[in-house]
Design a protein around this motif. Structure first.
Motif, short mmCIF file in Angstrom:
data_model
loop_
_atom_site.label_atom_id
_atom_site.label_comp_id
_atom_site.label_asym_id
_atom_site.label_seq_id
_atom_site.Cartn_x
_atom_site.Cartn_y
_atom_site.Cartn_z
N THR A 231 41.61 47.79 -15.75
CA THR A 231 42.12 47.43 -13.93
C THR A 231 43.60 47.65 -14.06
O THR A 231 44.48 47.96 -13.63
CB THR A 231 41.24 47.11 -12.98
N HIS A 232 44.17 46.38 -15.28
CA HIS A 232 45.15 46.14 -15.72
C HIS A 232 45.95 47.05 -16.31
O HIS A 232 46.55 47.53 -14.85
CB HIS A 232 45.10 45.02 -16.70
N VAL A 233 45.62 48.24 -16.89
CA VAL A 233 45.85 49.44 -17.52
C VAL A 233 46.47 50.31 -16.32
O VAL A 233 47.50 50.95 -16.43
CB VAL A 233 45.43 49.75 -18.68
N THR A 423 54.94 34.03 -17.81
CA THR A 423 55.96 35.07 -17.15
C THR A 423 56.61 36.31 -18.37
O THR A 423 56.86 37.06 -17.67
CB THR A 423 56.77 34.54 -16.27
N ARG A 424 56.52 35.90 -19.30
CA ARG A 424 57.44 37.31 -19.89
C ARG A 424 55.89 37.54 -20.08
O ARG A 424 55.95 38.84 -21.41
CB ARG A 424 57.87 36.01 -21.29
N SER A 425 54.50 37.60 -19.58
CA SER A 425 53.60 38.63 -20.23
C SER A 425 54.10 39.31 -19.10
O SER A 425 54.49 40.09 -17.92
CB SER A 425 52.86 37.70 -20.09
N ILE A 426 52.87 40.43 -18.75
CA ILE A 426 52.88 41.75 -18.10
C ILE A 426 51.78 41.60 -16.85
O ILE A 426 50.38 41.06 -17.35
CB ILE A 426 52.50 43.23 -18.73
N LEU A 427 52.06 41.72 -15.80
CA LEU A 427 51.82 41.03 -14.69
C LEU A 427 50.88 42.61 -13.65
O LEU A 427 51.79 43.49 -13.46
CB LEU A 427 52.68 40.70 -13.49
N ALA A 428 49.67 42.52 -14.02
CA ALA A 428 48.76 43.69 -13.14
C ALA A 428 47.75 43.45 -12.51
O ALA A 428 47.29 42.21 -12.51
CB ALA A 428 48.56 44.68 -14.35
N ALA A 429 47.32 44.31 -12.02
CA ALA A 429 45.65 44.18 -10.93
C ALA A 429 44.63 43.67 -11.69
O ALA A 429 44.58 44.02 -12.53
CB ALA A 429 45.87 44.82 -9.59
N ALA A 430 43.98 42.31 -11.14
CA ALA A 430 42.95 42.54 -11.59
C ALA A 430 41.78 42.29 -10.98
O ALA A 430 41.99 41.84 -9.01
CB ALA A 430 43.52 40.95 -12.38
N ARG A 446 41.80 30.10 -4.98
CA ARG A 446 42.52 29.87 -5.31
C ARG A 446 42.83 29.91 -6.68
O ARG A 446 42.02 29.41 -8.16
CB ARG A 446 43.57 28.82 -4.43
N PRO A 447 43.82 30.29 -7.66
CA PRO A 447 44.10 30.74 -9.17
C PRO A 447 44.26 29.18 -9.73
O PRO A 447 45.01 28.90 -9.10
CB PRO A 447 45.56 31.45 -9.53
N LYS A 448 43.40 28.96 -11.38
CA LYS A 448 43.70 27.61 -11.01
C LYS A 448 44.54 27.07 -11.98
O LYS A 448 45.04 26.16 -12.20
CB LYS A 448 42.49 27.32 -11.82
N ASN A 449 45.28 28.66 -12.40
CA ASN A 449 46.52 27.98 -13.34
C ASN A 449 47.83 29.26 -13.39
O ASN A 449 47.18 30.00 -12.56
CB ASN A 449 46.09 27.78 -14.92
N GLY A 450 48.49 29.27 -14.07
CA GLY A 450 49.88 30.61 -13.55
C GLY A 450 48.60 31.46 -14.44
O GLY A 450 50.28 32.47 -14.83
N GLU A 451 47.91 31.92 -15.08
CA GLU A 451 47.80 33.74 -15.60
C GLU A 451 47.60 34.20 -14.10
O GLU A 451 47.88 35.13 -14.61
CB GLU A 451 46.64 32.73 -16.31
N VAL A 452 46.75 33.50 -12.96
CA VAL A 452 46.56 34.21 -12.52
C VAL A 452 47.24 34.18 -10.97
O VAL A 452 47.52 32.75 -10.51
CB VAL A 452 45.40 34.48 -11.69
N LEU A 453 47.88 35.79 -10.36
CA LEU A 453 48.19 35.19 -9.03
C LEU A 453 46.80 36.13 -7.75
O LEU A 453 46.57 36.98 -8.41
CB LEU A 453 50.34 35.94 -8.91
N GLY A 458 47.29 39.89 6.42
CA GLY A 458 46.72 40.32 6.97
C GLY A 458 44.67 40.16 6.62
O GLY A 458 44.07 40.27 7.09
N GLY A 459 45.23 38.57 5.91
CA GLY A 459 43.65 38.10 6.39
C GLY A 459 42.88 38.43 4.86
O GLY A 459 41.81 37.87 4.86
N ALA A 460 43.39 39.19 4.28
CA ALA A 460 42.84 40.12 2.57
C ALA A 460 44.01 39.68 1.54
O ALA A 460 45.16 39.16 2.06
CB ALA A 460 42.55 41.35 2.73
N CYS A 461 43.44 39.23 0.94
CA CYS A 461 43.86 38.95 -0.96
C CYS A 461 43.23 39.59 -1.85
O CYS A 461 42.40 40.23 -2.15
CB CYS A 461 43.55 37.14 -1.22
N SER A 462 44.71 40.19 -3.12
CA SER A 462 44.90 40.39 -3.78
C SER A 462 45.04 40.35 -5.33
O SER A 462 45.72 38.79 -5.40
CB SER A 462 45.50 41.49 -3.82
N TYR A 463 44.21 40.46 -6.15
CA TYR A 463 44.09 39.95 -7.77
C TYR A 463 45.18 40.08 -8.61
O TYR A 463 44.55 41.24 -8.88
CB TYR A 463 43.29 38.50 -7.88
N TYR A 464 46.22 39.59 -9.38
CA TYR A 464 46.49 40.32 -10.36
C TYR A 464 46.63 39.06 -11.49
O TYR A 464 46.79 37.78 -11.32
CB TYR A 464 48.19 40.27 -9.82
#
Length: 560
Positions: A231-233, A423-430, A446-453, A458-464
């Motif tokens: 998914t990240h790729v 933040t020096r890594s690559i951010l993409a969908a998860a 809620r993400p537990k640490n900075g590896e995940v955003l 609109g009431g929906a969340c997507s993760y990275y």
């Protein structure tokens, strides 16, 4: 190739300095339950146990090979004439050994996994949760400010004018794609996507492999990714411009899931062969391969350190993959691969400490040389990509080599700075399900640490998630290739066609040349330790950057 920390490019040889590039712990490929499983996949056979083998025969020697299989006590399950092999069923390694000396046989291997290009979770300081309460930008994707990688290759500017064509199909040979992710779904082609693997709860020794099956058939739907790597790729290649999360390099093209990797991050040989031939037959334009073939980090066809049985197995991997790659390229598929995360000069390998990586614990130290190949990165017709950090230096974990490096692209390097930062890594969908299974989200999501955003609206969340690796670099190049095919491809097969040799030439032509560092012996310093990588070659072609840094903006403006 490197191994994914989530699964893919092979089990990288890691040192204390490259721990951040760690492949998924002890997840060399992706084994499964013993015996025959769905989709024609079988677990590696133990001596004395019935199992499936892939028997590759010499040109024009199919009949002789079938006769030899019968003499050795085996039976043919089916013949794959496009790639020149017989899937045979027999008892144990004695069957394979009986075929090794037959002149009609090129190589024999148990139906095993393929390794992978390492994706490494980024570590470091916490990053705040991104949600609706923080406000959303007036222009651009909500998380675009965190995509230093897209700015490095000019994709942000390129996308403002040209997003690529929906007639272009990009195949992702990986652990799967979360086709329901809000930042994937608009570009996901569910009808053409296929899953060539069946989940295997246990390996041949009874240890947990993929874990419990999520569906009764143990064959996941084509829109599921329980690992997250694929998914990240896919997200880096073609997340759409839709006001959600991020944008990919080519946000207007279509994504096709060609799943050849298990939940655990392992890949087996036959699913990879099947994925490549299927991609060729349905008109896929470019495939991304962020993995390497296990169980051998280096495949040596005539290494004195190996037994004849081991040499035959490695010949089967080299031959089988090359035939599949040639078949795909001959049908118009551009082939792009991650180079690997072992911090190694692939032009001067000396020791292999990671092979054979399957079964676990069989690894030994053996001497190797440049006749040994990392597959598919060093296979013919494949464009291989090194990884860069945000400063533009070659990432510490990235493999390199004057012969092997074709292009470079941002792959992330959490160590490329005064402190360690995700933040020096690559951010993409998860996939949310994979993040929850890994314990990276709390009960409320809620993400537990900075590896995940997460990005909520609109009431929906997507993760990275932030990941490092040549697995992350390759899809940037794949996205640029998709843009080039979108611009210069000619109508055909219901889509666009552009000869892979032309795509390769245009990728090199539009890349930004980067010379070797000065001095050429670049010293990485991490936690008080030093590691030196030496760059060979000139500005036009060298071992760190190949022909240069891929450039999406140039790809959308260059004259053919």
């Amino acid at each position: 190739m490197p191994r994914i920390t989530s699964g893919l490019a092979g089990l990288a040889v890691m040192t204390s300095l490259t721990a951040c590039a760690t492949a998924l712990p002890a997840t060399p490929g992706l084994p499964g339950s013993p015996g025959i499983t769905g989709a024609g996949i079988t677990a590696p056979a133990r001596a004395g146990a019935s199992g499936d083998f892939l028997v590759f025969y010499a040109d024009g020697k199919r009949r002789e090979a079938l006769a030899a299989i019968g003499r050795a006590g085996g039976s043919a399950v089916r013949t794959e004439e496009r790639l020149g092999y017989v899937q045979a069923r027999a008892v144990g390694e004695r069957f394979a050994a009986a075929l090794d000396a037959d002149p009609a046989i090129v190589g024999v291997t148990a139906d095993r996994r393929i390794g992978f290009a390492t994706a490494r979770p980024a570590k470091g300081a916490a990053v705040p949760d991104i949600s609706a309460r923080e406000g959303r930008p007036k222009a651009g994707e909500p998380l675009a400010g965190r995509q230093w990688d897209m700015r490095m290759i000019g994709a942000d500017l390129a996308n403002a004018a040209f997003k690529g064509s929906r007639k272009v199909l990009v195949g992702v040979i990986d652990t799967g794609i979360d086709g329901n992710h809000p930042d994937i779904a608009p570009n996901f082609n569910r009808g053409l996507s296929r899953n060539f693997v069946t989940d295997r709860p246990k390996d041949q020794n009874g240890e947990t492999l993929d874990g419990a099956c999520e569906v009764a058939s143990c064959q996941d739907p084509v829109d599921r990714d329980d690992d997250g790597h694929g998914t990240h790729v896919a997200s880096t290649i073609a997340s759409p411009v839709n006001g959600v999360g991020i944008a990919g390099v080519a946000p207007g093209v279509q994504l096709v899931n060609l799943r050849a990797g298990q939940d655990s991050g392992f890949f087996f040989l036959k699913p990879s062969l099947d994925a490549l031939t299927y991609a060729a037959d349905i008109g896929v334009d470019v495939v991304n391969m962020s993995y390497y073939v296990d169980p051998w980090l280096y495949n040596c066809t005539n290494n004195a350190a190996d037994s004849e049985r081991e040499r035959s197995e490695q010949r089967a991997v080299v031959t089988g993959m090359q035939r599949a790659l040639d078949y795909a390229r001959g049908k118009g598929v551009t082939l792009i691969s991650a180079l690997g995360n072992g911090s190694a000069d692939l032009g001067k390998p000396k020791l292999d400490k990671a092979s054979p990586g399957y079964p676990r614990g069989d690894e030994r130290v053996r001497r190797v040389d440049n006749s040994c190949l990392n597959v598919p990165a060093e296979s013919g017709g494949v464009i291989s990509i090194t990884a860069l950090g945000p400063s533009g230096r070659k990432a510490i974990y990235s493999d390199y080599g004057l012969e092997q490096a074709d292009l470079s692209a941002p792959g992330g390097d959490a160590l490329d700075g005064p402190t360690v930062s995700p933040t020096r890594s690559i951010l993409a969908a998860a996939p949310e399900s994979a993040l929850r299974a890994a314990g990276k989200l709390d009960r409320d999501g809620r993400p537990k640490n900075g590896e995940v955003l997460r990005d909520c609206a609109g009431g929906a969340c997507s993760y990275y998630q932030y990941l490092d690796g040549t697995s992350m670099a390759a899809p940037h190049a794949t996205g640029v290739a998709a843009l080039l095919i979108s611009r210069f491809g000619k109508p055909g097969k219901g889509g666009l066609e552009l000869d892979p040799a032309t795509v390769e030439k245009l990728l090199y032509k539009t890349a930004t040349p980067r010379p070797c560092p000065s001095p050429r012996a670049y010293v990485y310093r991490v936690y008080g330790e030093a590691q030196t990588h030496t760059c060979e070659g000139g500005k036009d072609k060298n071992g760190f950057y190949g022909h240069g840094l891929v450039n999406a903006l140039n790809a959308t403006t260059a004259v053919k």
